[in-house]
Design a protein around this motif. Sequence first.
Motif, short mmCIF file in Angstrom:
data_model
loop_
_atom_site.label_atom_id
_atom_site.label_comp_id
_atom_site.label_asym_id
_atom_site.label_seq_id
_atom_site.Cartn_x
_atom_site.Cartn_y
_atom_site.Cartn_z
N THR A 8 -39.72 68.27 -17.49
CA THR A 8 -39.48 70.30 -18.16
C THR A 8 -39.95 69.42 -19.36
O THR A 8 -39.33 68.10 -19.85
N ALA A 9 -41.40 70.11 -19.73
CA ALA A 9 -41.67 69.22 -21.25
C ALA A 9 -41.15 70.83 -22.21
O ALA A 9 -40.62 71.22 -22.04
N VAL A 13 -41.66 73.81 -19.27
CA VAL A 13 -43.16 74.30 -19.04
C VAL A 13 -42.79 72.80 -17.59
O VAL A 13 -41.97 71.60 -18.62
N ARG A 14 -43.25 73.04 -16.47
CA ARG A 14 -42.38 71.95 -16.32
C ARG A 14 -44.02 71.00 -15.58
O ARG A 14 -44.80 71.34 -15.08
N ILE A 15 -43.87 70.19 -15.51
CA ILE A 15 -45.11 69.13 -15.68
C ILE A 15 -45.16 68.26 -14.28
O ILE A 15 -44.26 67.04 -13.71
N ARG A 60 -50.64 70.30 -17.78
CA ARG A 60 -49.67 71.83 -17.67
C ARG A 60 -50.43 73.10 -17.49
O ARG A 60 -51.34 73.32 -17.96
N GLY A 65 -47.22 72.52 -11.73
CA GLY A 65 -46.96 72.52 -13.45
C GLY A 65 -46.56 73.68 -13.80
O GLY A 65 -47.34 73.65 -14.90
N THR A 67 -46.73 77.09 -15.83
CA THR A 67 -46.81 77.33 -16.51
C THR A 67 -44.95 78.84 -16.88
O THR A 67 -45.45 79.96 -16.12
N GLY A 73 -50.54 77.66 -22.45
CA GLY A 73 -50.61 76.55 -21.56
C GLY A 73 -51.78 75.35 -22.02
O GLY A 73 -52.33 73.80 -20.82
N GLN A 78 -50.17 70.57 -24.95
CA GLN A 78 -50.86 70.31 -24.05
C GLN A 78 -51.00 69.10 -23.89
O GLN A 78 -50.55 67.94 -23.55
N ASP A 81 -46.92 67.20 -24.68
CA ASP A 81 -46.29 66.77 -23.40
C ASP A 81 -47.21 66.37 -22.97
O ASP A 81 -46.48 64.76 -21.87
#
Length: 99
Positions: A8-9, A13-15, A60, A65, A67, A73, A78, A81
């Motif tokens: 989780t960034a 946001v999940r990457i 992202r 991943g 948003t 996004g 990005q 991240d």
Amino acid sequence: MTELHAVTANGGVRISYEVTGPADGPPVLLLPALGETAADWAAVRDGLARERRVFALDLRGLPRGMTPPGRPGRGAAQAADCMADRRRTKRMASPAATA
């Protein structure tokens, strides 16, 4: 065998990223171009993974991943991240992290 992971960034946001290759191999980080995913590196990743630990990231806002609604996004977030993931990857690949 390729493993799928996620972090989780910034901003929740999940990457997602793929990891393959020997755990003690020198690390390689593969970043996709805009509009591509880690899967686009499959042929290169598999070749490198014979002797190296390969980390291939999704960007992202791409399918694995996602948003969160109302969050940007692309762009500066990005890039932030990617830099954060680079630092995490260095820590994960260090001998102290595997001890």
